[in-house]
Design a protein around this motif. Structure first.
Motif, PDB file in Angstrom:
ATOM      1  N   ILE A  53       0.818  -0.956  -0.016  1.00 42.46           N
ATOM      2  CA  ILE A  53       0.024   0.122   0.041  1.00 42.46           C
ATOM      3  C   ILE A  53       0.848   1.293  -0.027  1.00 42.46           C
ATOM      4  CG2 ILE A  53      -2.114  -1.067   1.050  1.00 42.46           C
ATOM      5  CD1 ILE A  53      -1.424   0.188   3.603  1.00 42.46           C
ATOM      6  N   HIS A  54       2.136   1.204   0.330  1.00 41.00           N
ATOM      7  CA  HIS A  54       3.010   2.302   0.372  1.00 41.00           C
ATOM      8  C   HIS A  54       3.075   2.774  -1.404  1.00 41.00           C
ATOM      9  CE1 HIS A  54       6.881   4.672   0.399  1.00 41.00           C
ATOM     10  NE2 HIS A  54       7.165   3.943  -0.585  1.00 41.00           N
ATOM     11  N   GLU A  55       3.111   2.148  -2.184  1.00 38.30           N
ATOM     12  CA  GLU A  55       2.941   2.096  -3.689  1.00 38.30           C
ATOM     13  C   GLU A  55       1.734   2.978  -3.810  1.00 38.30           C
ATOM     14  OE1 GLU A  55       5.800   1.509  -5.085  1.00 38.30           O
ATOM     15  OE2 GLU A  55       6.166   0.245  -3.543  1.00 38.30           O
ATOM     16  N   GLU A  56       0.882   2.785  -3.304  1.00 39.98           N
ATOM     17  CA  GLU A  56      -0.547   3.805  -3.682  1.00 39.98           C
ATOM     18  C   GLU A  56      -0.310   5.281  -2.816  1.00 39.98           C
ATOM     19  OE1 GLU A  56      -5.208   2.729  -2.863  1.00 39.98           O
ATOM     20  OE2 GLU A  56      -3.866   1.065  -2.363  1.00 39.98           O
ATOM     21  N   TYR A  57       0.418   5.196  -1.649  1.00 41.74           N
ATOM     22  CA  TYR A  57       0.397   6.382  -0.749  1.00 41.74           C
ATOM     23  C   TYR A  57       1.751   6.580  -0.416  1.00 41.74           C
ATOM     24  CZ  TYR A  57      -4.597   6.460  -0.757  1.00 41.74           C
ATOM     25  OH  TYR A  57      -6.298   6.431  -1.092  1.00 41.74           O
ATOM     26  N   PRO A  58       2.820   6.809  -1.375  1.00 45.54           N
ATOM     27  CA  PRO A  58       4.071   6.848  -1.088  1.00 45.54           C
ATOM     28  C   PRO A  58       4.448   8.101   0.098  1.00 45.54           C
ATOM     29  CG  PRO A  58       3.784   7.430  -3.227  1.00 45.54           C
ATOM     30  CD  PRO A  58       2.685   6.995  -3.038  1.00 45.54           C
ATOM     31  N   MET A  59       3.562   9.088  -0.096  1.00 45.81           N
ATOM     32  CA  MET A  59       3.970  10.230   0.978  1.00 45.81           C
ATOM     33  C   MET A  59       3.985  10.035   2.295  1.00 45.81           C
ATOM     34  SD  MET A  59       0.651   9.981  -0.439  1.00 45.81           S
ATOM     35  CE  MET A  59       0.087  11.160  -1.586  1.00 45.81           C
ATOM     36  N   TYR A  60       3.403   8.691   2.745  1.00 50.09           N
ATOM     37  CA  TYR A  60       3.341   8.468   4.146  1.00 50.09           C
ATOM     38  C   TYR A  60       4.726   7.572   4.721  1.00 50.09           C
ATOM     39  CZ  TYR A  60      -1.368  10.223   3.691  1.00 50.09           C
ATOM     40  OH  TYR A  60      -2.289  10.946   3.703  1.00 50.09           O
ATOM     41  N   ASN A  61       5.361   7.130   3.479  1.00 50.70           N
ATOM     42  CA  ASN A  61       6.444   6.349   3.739  1.00 50.70           C
ATOM     43  C   ASN A  61       6.453   4.896   4.664  1.00 50.70           C
ATOM     44  OD1 ASN A  61       9.243   5.563   3.142  1.00 50.70           O
ATOM     45  ND2 ASN A  61       9.871   6.785   4.921  1.00 50.70           N
ATOM     46  N   TRP A  62       5.186   4.464   4.335  1.00 44.05           N
ATOM     47  CA  TRP A  62       4.752   3.129   5.006  1.00 44.05           C
ATOM     48  C   TRP A  62       5.793   1.946   4.831  1.00 44.05           C
ATOM     49  CZ3 TRP A  62      -0.804   3.849   3.061  1.00 44.05           C
ATOM     50  CH2 TRP A  62      -1.608   4.680   3.905  1.00 44.05           C
ATOM     51  N   LYS A  63       6.289   2.005   3.658  1.00 48.03           N
ATOM     52  CA  LYS A  63       7.578   1.101   3.633  1.00 48.03           C
ATOM     53  C   LYS A  63       8.529   0.872   4.701  1.00 48.03           C
ATOM     54  CE  LYS A  63      10.268  -0.625  -0.378  1.00 48.03           C
ATOM     55  NZ  LYS A  63      10.662  -0.734  -1.871  1.00 48.03           N
ATOM     56  N   GLN A  64       8.879   2.328   4.923  1.00 45.97           N
ATOM     57  CA  GLN A  64      10.016   2.415   6.125  1.00 45.97           C
ATOM     58  C   GLN A  64       9.176   2.288   7.540  1.00 45.97           C
ATOM     59  OE1 GLN A  64      13.282   3.053   5.329  1.00 45.97           O
ATOM     60  NE2 GLN A  64      13.560   2.594   7.522  1.00 45.97           N
ATOM     61  N   ASN A  65       8.079   3.056   7.747  1.00 47.05           N
ATOM     62  CA  ASN A  65       7.588   3.060   9.269  1.00 47.05           C
ATOM     63  C   ASN A  65       6.306   2.158   9.476  1.00 47.05           C
ATOM     64  OD1 ASN A  65       4.844   4.181   8.292  1.00 47.05           O
ATOM     65  ND2 ASN A  65       5.903   6.155   7.932  1.00 47.05           N
ATOM     66  N   LYS A  66       6.181   1.459   8.480  1.00 44.08           N
ATOM     67  CA  LYS A  66       4.973   0.369   8.312  1.00 44.08           C
ATOM     68  C   LYS A  66       3.674   0.903   9.061  1.00 44.08           C
ATOM     69  CE  LYS A  66       7.737  -2.694   6.682  1.00 44.08           C
ATOM     70  NZ  LYS A  66       8.746  -2.022   5.715  1.00 44.08           N
ATOM     71  N   GLY A  67       3.283   2.056   9.136  1.00 44.49           N
ATOM     72  CA  GLY A  67       2.258   2.588   9.783  1.00 44.49           C
ATOM     73  C   GLY A  67       2.314   2.974  11.215  1.00 44.49           C
ATOM     74  N   TYR A  68       3.467   2.907  11.828  1.00 49.48           N
ATOM     75  CA  TYR A  68       3.565   3.251  13.346  1.00 49.48           C
ATOM     76  C   TYR A  68       3.752   4.940  13.362  1.00 49.48           C
ATOM     77  CZ  TYR A  68       4.217  -1.704  14.668  1.00 49.48           C
ATOM     78  OH  TYR A  68       3.970  -2.844  15.131  1.00 49.48           O
ATOM     79  N   PRO A  69       3.447   5.176  14.462  1.00 45.65           N
ATOM     80  CA  PRO A  69       3.221   6.760  14.840  1.00 45.65           C
ATOM     81  C   PRO A  69       4.547   7.514  14.853  1.00 45.65           C
ATOM     82  CG  PRO A  69       2.798   5.453  16.746  1.00 45.65           C
ATOM     83  CD  PRO A  69       3.048   4.547  15.815  1.00 45.65           C
ATOM     84  N   THR A  70       5.384   7.381  13.866  1.00 43.89           N
ATOM     85  CA  THR A  70       6.689   8.086  13.695  1.00 43.89           C
ATOM     86  C   THR A  70       6.589   9.648  13.491  1.00 43.89           C
ATOM     87  OG1 THR A  70       6.925   7.868  11.244  1.00 43.89           O
ATOM     88  CG2 THR A  70       7.769   6.116  12.603  1.00 43.89           C
ATOM     89  N   LYS A  71       7.242  10.314  13.806  1.00 38.77           N
ATOM     90  CA  LYS A  71       7.266  11.817  13.440  1.00 38.77           C
ATOM     91  C   LYS A  71       6.844  12.015  12.062  1.00 38.77           C
ATOM     92  CE  LYS A  71       9.747  16.131  14.522  1.00 38.77           C
ATOM     93  NZ  LYS A  71      10.516  16.527  13.100  1.00 38.77           N
ATOM     94  N   GLU A  72       7.696  11.693  11.268  1.00 39.06           N
ATOM     95  CA  GLU A  72       7.366  11.641   9.770  1.00 39.06           C
ATOM     96  C   GLU A  72       6.072  11.202   9.311  1.00 39.06           C
ATOM     97  OE1 GLU A  72       9.710   9.895   5.915  1.00 39.06           O
ATOM     98  OE2 GLU A  72       9.076   8.373   7.442  1.00 39.06           O
ATOM     99  N   HIS A  73       5.671  10.376   9.874  1.00 39.05           N
ATOM    100  CA  HIS A  73       4.400   9.753   9.323  1.00 39.05           C
ATOM    101  C   HIS A  73       3.308  10.768  10.081  1.00 39.05           C
ATOM    102  CE1 HIS A  73       0.950   6.004   9.601  1.00 39.05           C
ATOM    103  NE2 HIS A  73       0.743   7.310   8.627  1.00 39.05           N
ATOM    104  N   ARG A  74       3.332  11.170  11.256  1.00 38.54           N
ATOM    105  CA  ARG A  74       2.555  12.214  11.603  1.00 38.54           C
ATOM    106  C   ARG A  74       2.566  13.654  10.919  1.00 38.54           C
ATOM    107  NH1 ARG A  74       1.990  10.140  17.817  1.00 38.54           N
ATOM    108  NH2 ARG A  74       0.059   9.589  17.647  1.00 38.54           N
TER     109      ARG A  74
END
Length: 199
Positions: free
Chosen positions: A151-172
């Protein structure tokens, strides 16, 4: 050294989940029944293993297991029934999907609901004590990571490939900038209180 059995039953299933604390993506559970005298070097609680080691162990667990299953429960269900109930439901669904019915279930953590009269025990830190729970934790984590990479490919701006959906500063920060997606858990606090999201 991990223990192979908690009960005296040979068909004992271990179950665990991954992704409870994430802001996006599913909660993913796995259930595994392993053969007697199963040994697998490096196997441990998935949180103590590198991604490379987990990816190495995944096919070995799948090849050697008596049976295994994996279930993803989507954010819409998490929001509907809450994350604890969703975690339990995902583990229950995994056990029901096993093509061999276990005679006993061991669960990582301290909460589970009885399932079809199969006896069970909840074990705190079970994924660092018993091989079947450790194996389930590796499968839950690797399958969930694959899902998040996809799903990172669908929404790369959230960088789920790296943070896997966890509440990182970057994700927030990405949530604040781009808003939410269908993969975000709307019942979770997506942003710290000092940051407001314009919906």
């Amino acid at each position: 050294m991990l223990l192979n059995n908690f009960s005296n039953f040979t068909l004992e299933a271990g179950t665990d989940e991954a992704g409870r604390g994430c802001l996006a993506g599913p909660v993913t559970a796995a259930a595994v029944i392993l053969p007697e005298n199963f040994t697998l070097n490096l196997l441990n609680d998935s949180k103590k293993l590198s991604e490379k080691t987990r990816d190495l162990l995944k096919p070995l667990i799948e090849q050697q297991a008596v049976c295994f299953s994996v279930t993803h429960l989507e954010p819409i269900i998490i929001d509907e029934i809450n994350i604890l109930n969703a975690s339990i439901k995902a583990m229950q669904e995994c056990i029901l999907k096993l093509n061999t019915t276990p005679l006993y279930i061991i669960v990582d953590g301290n909460r589970f609901k009885p399932l079809e009269n199969i006896p069970h025990s909840c074990i705190i830190k079970g994924d660092s004590l018993y091989t079947s729970i450790a194996a389930a934790s590796v499968l839950a984590k690797t399958y969930r990571d694959q899902y998040m990479n996809k799903i990172h490919e669908e929404y790369p701006m959230y960088n789920w490939k790296q943070n896997k959906g966890y509440p990182t500063k970057e994700h927030r920060e990405a949530i604040q900038k781009y808003g939410t997606t269908k993969y975000h858990r709307m019942s979770f606090r997506l942003l710290p209180e000092q940051l407001e999201l314009d919906l």
